[in-house]
Design a protein around this motif. Structure first.
Motif, short mmCIF file in Angstrom:
data_model
loop_
_atom_site.label_atom_id
_atom_site.label_comp_id
_atom_site.label_asym_id
_atom_site.label_seq_id
_atom_site.Cartn_x
_atom_site.Cartn_y
_atom_site.Cartn_z
N ARG A 131 34.73 -45.41 -26.59
CA ARG A 131 33.96 -45.14 -25.39
C ARG A 131 34.24 -46.20 -24.34
O ARG A 131 35.01 -47.11 -24.56
N LEU A 132 33.57 -46.10 -23.20
CA LEU A 132 33.69 -47.09 -22.14
C LEU A 132 32.36 -47.82 -22.00
O LEU A 132 31.29 -47.23 -22.17
N GLN A 133 32.44 -49.09 -21.69
CA GLN A 133 31.24 -49.87 -21.42
C GLN A 133 31.24 -50.20 -19.93
O GLN A 133 32.17 -50.83 -19.43
N VAL A 134 30.22 -49.74 -19.25
CA VAL A 134 30.09 -49.97 -17.81
C VAL A 134 29.01 -51.02 -17.60
O VAL A 134 27.89 -50.87 -18.09
N ILE A 135 29.36 -52.09 -16.89
CA ILE A 135 28.40 -53.15 -16.61
C ILE A 135 27.70 -52.82 -15.30
O ILE A 135 28.33 -52.69 -14.25
N VAL A 136 26.37 -52.67 -15.38
CA VAL A 136 25.57 -52.32 -14.22
C VAL A 136 24.57 -53.44 -13.95
O VAL A 136 23.95 -53.95 -14.88
#
Length: 197
Positions: free
Chosen positions: A148-153
């Motif tokens: 999966r992808l990890q998106v830093i918000v």
């Protein structure tokens, strides 16, 4: 006339005269007015509108105009748009739609993208479990994470409610949002707080 010269591309997303009265976001709009003379762009102006009484746009007031333009400019990506390419772009699209839907009360739309709830458990180490009702937020980075992808918000100035009581997180907090992107399926599968670096 010059095929290799500079040019301008204008995107129109439509719906200026449509009957979308169900939210402030669908009622507000922009009209781009360009002054072109002798093949050269002299100026561009962004005019702001508000839809009234189904399909009747009017000019926005000064206060409405300021809010509309601030919302548009804060949502625009930074100059580096590489995050919006390929699978990471699909992940960002899902996150942006889900968070926007949640904050405007469109919970079924947020759930469609996998955001069944948005509480301070998503970003605060000292979370109390309250529902996020308002926040400024932006995407900082996208990283691969197994399948999966990890998106830093980054969430900033978040307002939450719990048992009828409101509380705030004025400082910035980071969240790691896990997103599965598989062919034409994009799904948010988790949010967890990250320690600020």
């Amino acid at each position: 006339d010059d095929a290799n010269g500079s040019g301008i591309i204008v995107y129109g997303i439509g719906n200026l005269f449509f009957d979308q009265m169900w939210s402030w976001e669908t009622r507000t709009g922009l009209i781009a007015r360009h002054t072109i003379y002798d093949g050269r762009l002299l100026s561009s102006e962004m005019l702001t509108t508000v839809l009234e009484d189904y399909a009747q746009p009017r000019w926005a007031t000064a206060e409405e105009r300021r809010e509309i333009l601030e919302r548009v400019h804060s949502a625009a990506p930074d100059k580096d748009t590489t995050l919006y390419m390929g699978q990471s772009g699909s992940a960002l699209y899902a996150i942006e739609l889900a968070i926007h839907a949640w904050l405007t009360g469109e919970y079924s739309t947020a759930a469609y993208w996998g955001l069944d709830k948005l509480t301070d458990n998503a970003f605060a180490v000292d979370a109390r479990g309250g529902q996020v009702t308002a926040t400024d937020w932006r995407v900082l980075d996208v990283e691969p994470e197994d399948d999966r992808l990890q998106v830093i918000v980054e969430f900033r100035d978040a307002t939450c409610t719990l048992d009828g009581n409101e509380y705030r997180y004025p400082e910035a907090h980071l969240s790691a949002v896990s997103v599965v992107v598989d062919d034409d399926t994009v799904q948010i599968v988790g949010l967890r707080p990250m320690a600020a670096s």
